[in-house]
Scaffold this motif. Structure first.
Motif, PDB file in Angstrom:
ATOM      1  N   VAL A  41       0.849  -1.181   0.000  1.00  0.00           N
ATOM      2  CA  VAL A  41       0.000   0.000   0.000  1.00  0.00           C
ATOM      3  C   VAL A  41       0.884   1.230   0.000  1.00  0.00           C
ATOM      4  CG1 VAL A  41      -1.730   1.284   1.304  1.00  0.00           C
ATOM      5  CG2 VAL A  41      -1.811  -1.213   1.247  1.00  0.00           C
ATOM      6  N   ASP A  42       0.632   2.108  -0.956  1.00  0.00           N
ATOM      7  CA  ASP A  42       1.321   3.396  -0.983  1.00  0.00           C
ATOM      8  C   ASP A  42       0.519   4.332  -0.087  1.00  0.00           C
ATOM      9  OD1 ASP A  42       2.492   5.819  -1.482  1.00  0.00           O
ATOM     10  OD2 ASP A  42       2.322   5.687  -3.674  1.00  0.00           O
ATOM     11  N   VAL A  43       1.016   4.530   1.128  1.00  0.00           N
ATOM     12  CA  VAL A  43       0.284   5.298   2.127  1.00  0.00           C
ATOM     13  C   VAL A  43       0.056   6.725   1.651  1.00  0.00           C
ATOM     14  CG1 VAL A  43       0.355   6.174   4.489  1.00  0.00           C
ATOM     15  CG2 VAL A  43       1.125   3.850   4.004  1.00  0.00           C
ATOM     16  N   ARG A  44       1.083   7.331   1.067  1.00  0.00           N
ATOM     17  CA  ARG A  44       0.935   8.716   0.590  1.00  0.00           C
ATOM     18  C   ARG A  44      -0.141   8.818  -0.488  1.00  0.00           C
ATOM     19  NH1 ARG A  44       7.333  10.163   0.365  1.00  0.00           N
ATOM     20  NH2 ARG A  44       7.586  10.350   2.607  1.00  0.00           N
ATOM     21  N   ALA A  45      -0.154   7.850  -1.386  1.00  0.00           N
ATOM     22  CA  ALA A  45      -1.176   7.869  -2.442  1.00  0.00           C
ATOM     23  C   ALA A  45      -2.565   7.678  -1.850  1.00  0.00           C
ATOM     24  CB  ALA A  45      -0.882   6.774  -3.466  1.00  0.00           C
ATOM     25  N   ALA A  46      -2.674   6.818  -0.845  1.00  0.00           N
ATOM     26  CA  ALA A  46      -3.970   6.599  -0.205  1.00  0.00           C
ATOM     27  C   ALA A  46      -4.459   7.870   0.479  1.00  0.00           C
ATOM     28  CB  ALA A  46      -3.868   5.460   0.807  1.00  0.00           C
ATOM     29  N   ILE A  47      -3.557   8.581   1.120  1.00  0.00           N
ATOM     30  CA  ILE A  47      -3.935   9.840   1.781  1.00  0.00           C
ATOM     31  C   ILE A  47      -4.359  10.862   0.740  1.00  0.00           C
ATOM     32  CG2 ILE A  47      -3.043  11.799   3.107  1.00  0.00           C
ATOM     33  CD1 ILE A  47      -1.308   9.726   4.642  1.00  0.00           C
ATOM     34  N   ARG A  48      -3.572  10.982  -0.336  1.00  0.00           N
ATOM     35  CA  ARG A  48      -3.943  11.929  -1.402  1.00  0.00           C
ATOM     36  C   ARG A  48      -5.301  11.581  -1.989  1.00  0.00           C
ATOM     37  NH1 ARG A  48       1.451  11.576  -2.756  1.00  0.00           N
ATOM     38  NH2 ARG A  48       1.029   9.970  -4.302  1.00  0.00           N
ATOM     39  N   TRP A  49      -5.525  10.281  -2.227  1.00  0.00           N
ATOM     40  CA  TRP A  49      -6.799   9.832  -2.787  1.00  0.00           C
ATOM     41  C   TRP A  49      -7.943  10.224  -1.865  1.00  0.00           C
ATOM     42  CZ3 TRP A  49     -10.335   6.085  -1.115  1.00  0.00           C
ATOM     43  CH2 TRP A  49     -11.321   5.743  -2.039  1.00  0.00           C
TER      44      TRP A  49
END
Length: 87
Positions: free
Chosen positions: A63-71
């Protein structure tokens, strides 16, 4: 409380359990409760094994945590934009 029915217990086992219960001054039912209760907790090795199984199951998913937060943030902004557009 739950109930359990165990079938096909051989006569020798039942006789042994009844004798054990009598020696401890308990009914067969209470003796069986005590036996099950003492056998129920997981050992430290079993807990470690369960933990490793869980960790390995979740480790496969990267899981790309940064991408999940941005999403998540993008979704919030889209919801706000839609709300303002409706007004």
């Amino acid at each position: 409380m739950a109930q359990v029915l165990i079938r096909n217990i051989d006569d020798e086992t039942i006789a042994s359990l009844k004798a054990r219960a009598e020696m401890n001054g308990r009914s067969l039912e209470q003796e069986l409760r005590n036996i099950l209760k003492s056998a129920a907790p997981l050992t430290p090795d079993e807990l470690v094994a369960a933990s490793r199984r869980l960790r390995s199951a979740f480790a496969k998913e990267e899981v790309d945590v940064r991408a999940a937060i941005r999403w998540g943030r993008d979704d919030e902004f889209e919801d706000l934009e839609l709300a303002f557009d409706r007004q």
